[in-house]
Each structure stands twice: as structure tokens, then as C-alpha cells.
Design a protein around this motif. Sequence first.
Motif, short mmCIF file in Angstrom:
data_model
loop_
_atom_site.label_atom_id
_atom_site.label_comp_id
_atom_site.label_asym_id
_atom_site.label_seq_id
_atom_site.Cartn_x
_atom_site.Cartn_y
_atom_site.Cartn_z
N GLU A 196 -15.15 -6.17 -32.11
CA GLU A 196 -15.22 -7.61 -31.88
C GLU A 196 -13.84 -8.27 -31.81
OE1 GLU A 196 -17.87 -9.96 -34.17
OE2 GLU A 196 -19.52 -8.54 -34.01
N LYS A 197 -12.85 -7.54 -32.27
CA LYS A 197 -11.49 -8.12 -32.23
C LYS A 197 -10.63 -7.47 -31.15
CE LYS A 197 -11.57 -9.74 -36.95
NZ LYS A 197 -11.25 -9.49 -38.35
N ARG A 198 -11.21 -6.42 -30.56
CA ARG A 198 -10.45 -5.64 -29.57
C ARG A 198 -9.91 -6.52 -28.43
NH1 ARG A 198 -8.30 -0.27 -28.91
NH2 ARG A 198 -7.32 -0.66 -26.91
N TRP A 199 -10.65 -7.56 -28.06
CA TRP A 199 -10.24 -8.39 -26.92
C TRP A 199 -8.93 -9.14 -27.19
CZ3 TRP A 199 -9.85 -13.80 -27.08
CH2 TRP A 199 -10.35 -14.40 -28.23
N LYS A 200 -8.60 -9.24 -28.46
CA LYS A 200 -7.35 -9.93 -28.78
C LYS A 200 -6.13 -9.01 -28.68
CE LYS A 200 -8.89 -13.59 -31.87
NZ LYS A 200 -8.57 -14.25 -33.15
N TYR A 201 -6.40 -7.69 -28.62
CA TYR A 201 -5.29 -6.74 -28.60
C TYR A 201 -4.53 -6.84 -27.29
CZ TYR A 201 -2.65 -2.47 -28.14
OH TYR A 201 -1.63 -1.58 -27.93
N GLU A 202 -3.23 -6.80 -27.40
CA GLU A 202 -2.45 -6.65 -26.17
C GLU A 202 -1.29 -5.69 -26.43
OE1 GLU A 202 -0.87 -10.44 -24.92
OE2 GLU A 202 -0.08 -10.91 -26.88
N ALA A 203 -0.84 -5.11 -25.34
CA ALA A 203 0.27 -4.17 -25.46
C ALA A 203 1.42 -4.86 -26.17
CB ALA A 203 0.71 -3.70 -24.07
N GLY A 204 2.03 -4.17 -27.09
CA GLY A 204 3.15 -4.76 -27.81
C GLY A 204 2.77 -5.24 -29.20
N ASP A 205 1.47 -5.25 -29.51
CA ASP A 205 1.05 -5.71 -30.84
C ASP A 205 1.71 -4.88 -31.95
OD1 ASP A 205 -0.37 -7.90 -30.13
OD2 ASP A 205 -2.35 -7.10 -30.62
N GLU A 206 1.90 -3.59 -31.66
CA GLU A 206 2.53 -2.73 -32.66
C GLU A 206 3.95 -3.21 -32.97
OE1 GLU A 206 1.05 -1.78 -29.97
OE2 GLU A 206 -0.57 -0.38 -30.48
N ASP A 207 4.65 -3.63 -31.90
CA ASP A 207 6.02 -4.11 -32.10
C ASP A 207 6.05 -5.42 -32.87
OD1 ASP A 207 6.84 -1.96 -30.63
OD2 ASP A 207 6.84 -3.06 -28.74
N LYS A 208 5.01 -6.28 -32.63
CA LYS A 208 5.00 -7.58 -33.29
C LYS A 208 5.09 -7.43 -34.80
CE LYS A 208 2.37 -10.02 -29.76
NZ LYS A 208 0.99 -10.35 -29.40
#
Lengths: 261, 261
Positions: B180-192
Amino acid sequence: MKSPDAFNLAKLPSRAPAEFHKTATLRQMKSVKQELIALQDRLYAENKRSILVVLQGMDASGKDGLIRRVFSGLNPQGVRVHSFKEPTELELAHDFLWRVHQQTPPKGMIHVFNRSHYEDVLVTRVQGLITPEEARRRFVAINNFEKLLQQAGTTVLKFYLHVSEKEQRERLEERVTDPEKRWKYEAGDEDKAKQWPAYRAVYEDVFEHCNPATCPWQLVPADQNWYKAFAVAKTLHDTLVELDPQYPSSKDERPKAEATR
Amino acid sequence: MKSPDAFNLAKLPSRAPAEFHKTATLRQMKSVKQELIALQDRLYAENKRSILVVLQGMDASGKDGLIRRVFSGLNPQGVRVHSFKEPTELELAHDFLWRVHQQTPPKGMIHVFNRSHYEDVLVTRVQGLITPEEARRRFVAINNFEKLLQQAGTTVLKFYLHVSEKEQRERLEERVTDPEKRWKYEAGDEDKAKQWPAYRAVYEDVFEHCNPATCPWQLVPADQNWYKAFAVAKTLHDTLVELDPQYPSSKDERPKAEATR
């Protein structure tokens, strides 16, 4: 240090300095306009800086005519004139700079304000709509606002077109007698002539409080149309020469605004 | 005088104060929301003052959820949420406050900024897009801007939603694991997640330079959604109680903005 008479509008010349003659000035105007066209083309192509021309002056000081004389012939894609009328209800529901800020020039552009945020410390005071305290707060807000624009790469040129009390009265009367000027007449023009001293007082206040060395007013003698147009065109020309905008070497090299964020 | 640790985000609590318990707070939230709805109705009807809610917080601090929790149920005609995304080329071609100023609330309205002009001294610094000198100029411009709004009758409420480094990392990871939260994921989240310390530094700078007594930041512990929503709703509620907006006695009596120019 300014002399006490620095902003005494009753003593400020409203006619061209003695060394200017109409025929020679009109000829010089032609070459200034030619160069202005070339310089504006470079400003637009460069897409890095912008210019805001603020035009103020009492009724019948000839703002409309000046805009035609100075800015016609320039590439209209790079020039936008914005006339500020009586504020709408939506505009009045915001701070006084809200509607003005929306019309500031993006990089590459020359925007001309035919009347401006200065009306909010001029007509509002003559009509008693704001207190002197509010006027002082607005002077500070205006100085901050112009500084913000300058820091973002906008050159702000402020011109006050100065007509004498006598010249203004004659021009307002011509609107009644001259069929070609009749369309400009509106009810209340007779009263406007009587307001010259009231406007003089609030303009002098503006020149005292919103006149930092970094963003000064140019007080332009405006009884003669040929001279005031030349004075404004020449100042704009010299400003552009100073900015010295450069053509990018290709369209790809034309900077996207991102690069200068 | 502030202690040296006043804005030390590593030491700022990210969880609710000990006296707050979830069940009781959620119950209190219900009554605060009821009163908020009535107060907002009066603000809108009165049409004299406005409120600007500025929401800032690191990625995954829960700004979107907070907006839903606090502002749903209010009359949408009197509330507008504006999310500031990456600036467009046109926006970047103006000073940094240009696009923000356009979205300030007119009289009667509550506007919510989901991210704001503060991004122009936050993300821009973490990414090295502006110099420290430019940041300092912007701090001054921001303070001037907020003062302008306040002088025009807008109450400015600034909230920083504070999530701990650990909580942020967990939330960003949930975006990968929770369907349900997957749609918020974007590339670069790991770096954030790795940027927490960098954002901490620039936020601390903002709290030091853009925090006048007349327009202070509210630092809200934000690891628990139920608490942060309550904290923001309660502050907004108390602000409206203080403003004490009144219904006009008739529609004709509802002031046109002209009256307050």
C-alpha cells in the motif's frame, strides 16, 4: 548629502535642459532606437538577465505616449507592458505587492509597468485610504521587494515623468477641446488638476524613502514629449550597454533557467 | 537567550511528550476538529483575515498524511493546499519567491503549503545549487516576505515535522515492502535516508535565521502520526480562537476588500 530642495518638485525642471534641441534630439533618438533594438535582441537571446521599467507620473504626464515612442519597434516577444488599474476585489484581498510580483519579468524579458506598486503609496495617500504608518511600512516593503528582484538578476529602472502644474492643466483641458484627445477625457479630470499639490507631496515622500543608491529614481522633465522619450530611451540603452548581453553560441548553449537557480 | 542546543535536531524529541497517550489524544483530536470546523466557517464568512500554514519536514516525515488528518472535514471552499514541486523553467526564470507569492491566501482563506519557499534554502543547499551568501540573502528575503504577509492580515504558521534518522529510514524501507505504500517509492529513496545529516544542518540554519519572535517555527515531534496531527490541529485551533473571527450581521455587511485597503 542631499540639499533640502533635492526633491522639491515645484523647483524641479519640467522642460528639457538648455543643451537639448528638438530636431537634433529626434535625430539622436533614431540611432538610439536602432541600437536599442539590437541590444534587446541580445538580452532576449542570452536569457540570463531581465529589466523592469517602472513608469510613474501624474495624470496627463504622457506615460502612454512615452511607451509608444520608446518601445515600439522592439521585438514584442521580448517586451511586455503591464498597466495597473484600480485593484480588483481579489487583488485587494492580498498584500499590495501580490498582483505586482506576478508581473515581474522572467530572464530575457523587458517588462514595463505603466503605473506600479508606487500607486499604493500615492493615490492611496491622496485619497486617505492608508495611514502614514502604513505608508512607512509599505516604503520598507517596496525597498525589500525591489532588492529581491535585483538579486535575482533584474535591473529595475524607475522613471518619474515630471509635468509642471501649468502643463498638466493645459493637457487636461485639451482633452475637452481636441477631438483626437477627447477619448481620454473622463469625469473628474477638472479635479485632477487641482490635486497637483497633493500628489507633489506624496511623490516627494516616495523620492525620499524609496530611493536607495542601488535603485534610484530618474526624475525626467516631461513637458516636452520629444525630450522625455529620448531621456528614457537613452537610459534604457545605456543600461543595456552596461549589461552587455551576449548571444549564446548555439540554442543548446542558451542556458536553461535551472543552471542559474 | 537560546541554549546552544536550541535547534540541535539530533537532540530534539521526535516522539510525543510523556503526558500524551494515543487513545486520549485521538479523542481530544475529535473535539478539536469539531471546533476547528466552526472556527474556519467564521474566518471565511468574516473575510478580513487569512492563515498560511507552512509545512516542512524531511522526506517521509508524513506531510501528506498530516494534511489529510488535519484539514479533511473543513469546508474545502475556504481551504486550499498547494504542493510545491521542482520548479518549472518559467518559475526558475523569476526570483525564488515569485511562484510562492502567487499562492498566498486572500482574506477569509486558509492556505496550506506542502513544502514551501523554505525548499529554496534547503534542498538547494544540500544539492549545492546556491552559495552560502545567496542563502543568507534568501533568509533576509524570506523574513521580509513573511512580514509583508503578516502586515496584510495573514497569520503565518510554520511547522517542522521532525522525524528521527531511524524512523525516516524505516519509513523509506516500508515503501519497498508494504504494497500500500509502494506507490510512494521512487528511485533514490535509499540515498535520501543517507542525507538526514545534511538536511539536519540546513534545517538548523533555517531555524536560526528565519525564526523571528513574530513568526516562529513550531518544531513538531513527528515519529507518531497521531501526535503530530494533533499538535498541528491544536495550534491552528488556538490561533483561530485568538483571532476570534466574527460572522458579519448580513451579506451586505461582509466587507468588500476595498474597505480594508
